[in-house]
Design an enzyme around this catalytic site. Structure first.
Site, mmCIF file in Angstrom:
data_model
loop_
_atom_site.group_PDB
_atom_site.id
_atom_site.type_symbol
_atom_site.label_atom_id
_atom_site.label_comp_id
_atom_site.label_asym_id
_atom_site.label_seq_id
_atom_site.Cartn_x
_atom_site.Cartn_y
_atom_site.Cartn_z
ATOM 1 N N HIS A 85 0.815 -1.217 0.000
ATOM 2 C CA HIS A 85 0.000 0.000 0.000
ATOM 3 C C HIS A 85 0.849 1.269 0.000
ATOM 4 O O HIS A 85 0.358 2.343 -0.329
ATOM 5 C CB HIS A 85 -1.077 -0.014 1.098
ATOM 6 C CG HIS A 85 -0.637 0.325 2.488
ATOM 7 N ND1 HIS A 85 -0.318 -0.615 3.440
ATOM 8 C CD2 HIS A 85 -0.492 1.517 3.106
ATOM 9 C CE1 HIS A 85 -0.010 -0.011 4.575
ATOM 10 N NE2 HIS A 85 -0.109 1.288 4.401
ATOM 11 N N ASP A 221 1.136 -7.689 2.344
ATOM 12 C CA ASP A 221 1.231 -6.256 2.054
ATOM 13 C C ASP A 221 2.694 -5.807 1.907
ATOM 14 O O ASP A 221 3.246 -5.131 2.768
ATOM 15 C CB ASP A 221 0.536 -5.475 3.181
ATOM 16 C CG ASP A 221 0.261 -4.032 2.785
ATOM 17 O OD1 ASP A 221 0.835 -3.564 1.796
ATOM 18 O OD2 ASP A 221 -0.527 -3.366 3.491
ATOM 19 N N SER A 646 3.665 2.363 8.415
ATOM 20 C CA SER A 646 3.435 1.408 7.331
ATOM 21 C C SER A 646 4.771 1.135 6.649
ATOM 22 O O SER A 646 5.466 2.067 6.259
ATOM 23 C CB SER A 646 2.475 2.003 6.307
ATOM 24 O OG SER A 646 1.190 2.041 6.845
HETATM 25 N N1 ASP Z 1 -2.324 0.728 7.754
HETATM 26 C C1 ASP Z 1 -2.028 1.903 8.440
HETATM 27 C C2 ASP Z 1 -2.042 3.085 7.547
HETATM 28 O O1 ASP Z 1 -2.241 2.945 6.389
HETATM 29 C C3 ASP Z 1 -0.841 1.817 9.324
HETATM 30 C C4 ASP Z 1 -1.283 2.166 10.695
HETATM 31 O O2 ASP Z 1 -1.791 3.262 10.863
HETATM 32 O O3 ASP Z 1 -1.152 1.338 11.581
HETATM 33 O O4 ASP Z 1 -1.912 4.214 7.936
#
Ligand code: ASP
Length: 712
Positions: A85, A221, A646
């Site tokens: 991502h 991911d 991330s």
């Molecule tokens: N998946 C989260 C993000 O995209 C990472 C997190 O905030 O723990 O911000």
């Protein structure tokens, strides 16, 4: 001390032991603040192995990746691992309907095939300095905020200038503990970062929005990039002559796995937390701010979702935009639930009560007023903050034509020299090309028609942009707006720019999209920004005093750590399951069995690539299986993380990579405001699953060969 006070005070002390692992720590201070605790939890090395200026250390293998993520170096040839991502925008921008890397994945067969990415950077921290004394010398607590700000800015620019003189480094200084301390970060930024590999979204984004912020999780991911440098191993703009960067340190990768209660740490760049907010601010977030933001995104996500479902091209065009809108949207929902469930407002109120009692008892009557001061400041702050949040929703996450049109303002300036005009025109042509690659006019128009009235209704009368209200009271306003604009038509606009002469400025100035964008921004600049920044300053200065007062009056309330501010931090904790609800006990890891259980060939979210399916069915996991022959996919732990973390490395007690941080559980989304060790868990993808995908699924052995794998 009264009996009542004693009881309350004990309650605070008791809760402090329970939240001991909370925190995001400054690498420079680990020796003093954390080393012995970490070692008692199972860390086998020293603070110096994590952060050192005398020898290579883990910090030399951690980078800030792009604008908002973390990455780590996993080979002596500058191979960089981050989340899927985090690389999503780059993967998407290289994708076309013919070469759809989002759907199929991408694996560069050799160095030559690695793909450059305009604007992408990777930034190392060269060293950190505590500059609190220099920054705060002779600044009295009673100094007016504006004066203080200007002294602070002048000192920042002096100190950073000195620190980087005659080097290719950059530097920034940031306040910590709400301005009670300051640290300087000397950085080295690489600008030639190439895409090396990415799994298909059916692995890298498996579970899509339904699984985002959720546990149990089965998402691979990750994506891979490589840092390139010039022949002296120094940062350089993209050039064919650049070579793979030779890092000072890279993470060895453990194939040994982990068990429940093992030590783990996450090292990266958490973006922002607000752990010391007063009760009134938490209440506002829950009751007003989050619901309004969620409602606006509900609307845009529905429109984008329908458009994407029906058209392959739109599906690629809007993939990254959809993800960024939905990521925060879902997080806010979880955060609101979580804060309500733990009675965050009640807890904050209780803390403030104890704070006031303690302040009075110790004769600090000015400190005793702080909660009341907060209440009156926030009364002023809330409507302006709300108007600002709504502007962000409409302008940055709403219809794109407004921001795009507004970017042409530079062309309308008078007295542009010929050369300035030529280079501006070139820039605008480039911008136009890249904008329209991912733009679908009918979708944008639908978003405008739906979101603009919501935005206008949400605002208090005193901060509403009147011209826009009038415009949107007219007949079919969205239709009219796009009809009276050239900024939604690539061909017309390109021709206009190519033949542009300053005489045609009026055509821009009279364009409806441009005019609406300008009134939106002008109304904000005139009616919102000035009072907002004034009250914000007053809150900042109250925060500074409150932070210090809390540490002084209630030293055992918690081990105080500074809020995240996008600087390098270390979090640590145990690998551990949790109980999200009464009667539900979650295990600390998942396996590929869960991928098969979730598989649904009729849903894009849970589609499983057939090769992955057959590898799982035949249990062809190679050296990546655990001792039971299972392949673990994801695991969770107590590391206190935030957005920005991330892509951060998950590291074991020996300093080896065991996973890649990518998310938090649904119940943990509140941890940016209130961390609860019982239920807050970060989610990491197991490095063995990452390697399995690279090796067995993609056959990209050249990448495995350059890593340092450790197996006992
Ligand atoms: N998946 C989260 C993000 O995209 C990472 C997190 O905030 O723990 O911000």
């Amino acid at each position: 001390m009264t009996m009542r006070f004693l009881t309350l005070f004990t309650a605070i002390i008791i809760s402090s032991t329970a939240i001991a692992k909370e925190g995001m720590w400054i690498p420079l201070l680990l020796k003093q603040l954390n080393e012995s605790e970490m070692q008692s939890m199972g860390y086998k090395l020293t603070a110096e192995d994590i952060y050192s200026v005398n020898q290579s250390s883990m910090k030399d293998a951690v980078v800030k990746f792009g604008g908002g993520c973390t990455g780590e170096i996993i080979s002596s040839n500058g191979l960089l691992l981050t989340n899927h991502h985090c690389g999503y925008g780059q993967i998407q921008s290289h994708s076309t309907v013919e070469n759809d890397y989002l759907t199929e994945g991408f694996w560069a067969q050799s160095l030559k095939d690695e793909l450059p990415n305009t604007g992408l950077t990777a930034t190392f921290i060269v060293r950190i300095e505590d500059v609190s004394r220099k920054m705060l010398a002779d600044i009295s607590p009673s100094l007016v905020e504006a004066k203080r700000d200007s002294i602070i800015s002048a000192r920042i620019s002096n100190l950073t200038k000195k620190a980087t003189e005659d080097t290719h480094y950059d530097a920034y200084i940031k306040p910590f503990y709400h301005g009670n301390q300051y640290f300087m970060f000397i950085t080295e930024t690489f600008k030639d970062i190439r895409l090396v590999g990415a799994p298909p979204s059916s692995i890298g984004k498996f579970g899509f929005d339904s699984d985002n912020w959720m546990w149990p999780r089965h998402t691979g991911d990750f994506s891979m990039f490589r840092i390139y440098a010039d022949e002296n191993n120094k940062p350089a703009e993209y050039s064919e002559d650049n070579v793979p960067y030779q890092p000072k340190h890279h993470f060895p990768i453990s194939l040994n796995g982990y068990e429940k209660n093992d030590f783990s740490m996450v090292f990266g760049f958490p973006a922002s937390t607000e752990e010391y907010l007063p009760a009134t601010a938490v209440e506002y977030t829950i009751d007003k701010l989050n619901p309004a933001r969620i409602e606006m995104r509900d609307a845009s996500l529905e429109i984008i979702g329908n458009a994407m479902a029906n058209d392959k091209k739109i599906n690629i065009q809007y993939a990254a935009k959809q993800s960024s809108i939905s990521n925060a949207w879902k997080k806010w929902k979880g955060q609101t639930n979580g804060l309500k469930n733990v009675n965050a407002v009640g807890k904050k109120k209780e803390l403030e009560k104890q704070f006031v009692t303690r302040a009075k008892e110790t004769g600090k009557s000015d400190w005793a007023n702080i909660p009341t001061v907060y209440d009156s400041l926030y009364k002023v702050y809330k409507p302006y903050n709300f108007a600002r949040a709504m502007l962000i929703e409409i302008y940055y996450y709403g219809p794109e034509v407004l921001r795009f049109a507004n970017g042409f303002e530079a062309l309308t300036k008078e007295n542009l020299s010929d050369s300035a005009l030529t280079s501006l025109k070139e820039k605008m042509l480039k911008r136009t090309k890249s904008f329209f690659k991912d733009y679908h006019q009918p979708t944008d128009q639908k978003i405008m028609a739906k979101l603009m009235p919501m935005y206008l209704n949400n605002l208090n009368e005193s901060v509403r942009p009147n011209e826009i209200i009038e415009y949107f009271n007219g007949k079919k306003p969205a239709e009219k707006l796009y009809k009276n604009s050239m900024f939604d038509d690539e061909e017309k606009l390109t021709e206009f720019i190519e033949n542009y002469t300053p005489k045609q400025r009026k055509k821009i100035l009279k364009d409806d999209a441009f005019k609406i964008a300008q009134s939106l921004l002008n109304s904000y600049s005139n009616n919102v920004r000035p009072p907002y920044s004034e009250v914000n300053k007053a809150i900042d200065s109250t925060n500074r005093v409150y932070m210090k007062a809390l540490q002084t009056l209630l030293p055992n309330y918690k081990k105080y750590y500074p809020d995240a501010n996008f600087t390098l931090r270390l979090s640590y904790g145990k690998i551990n399951g949790y109980e999200p609800k009464d009667g539900i006990n979650c295990s600390y890891y998942t396996t590929t069995d869960g991928i098969i259980q979730k598989m649904d060939t009729t849903s894009k979210e849970y589609d499983v690539p057939s090769k992955l399916h057959s590898l799982i069915q035949s249990k062809d996991f190679g050296q990546y299986a655990d001792e039971n022959g299972e392949l673990r996919v994801c695991f969770i732990g107590q590391n206190h993380t935030s957005g920005g973390n991330s892509g951060s490395p998950a590291i074991n007690g020996e300093g080896q990579l065991i996973g890649l941080n990518f998310d938090r559980t649904w119940e943990s989304t509140m941890s940016d405001i209130m961390y609860d060790p019982e239920i807050c868990r970060n989610i990491m993808v197991d490095i063995r699953y990452v390697l399995f995908v690279i090796d067995k699924y993609a056959g990209a052995n050249r990448l495995i060969d350059e890593m340092e794998l450790v197996k006992n």
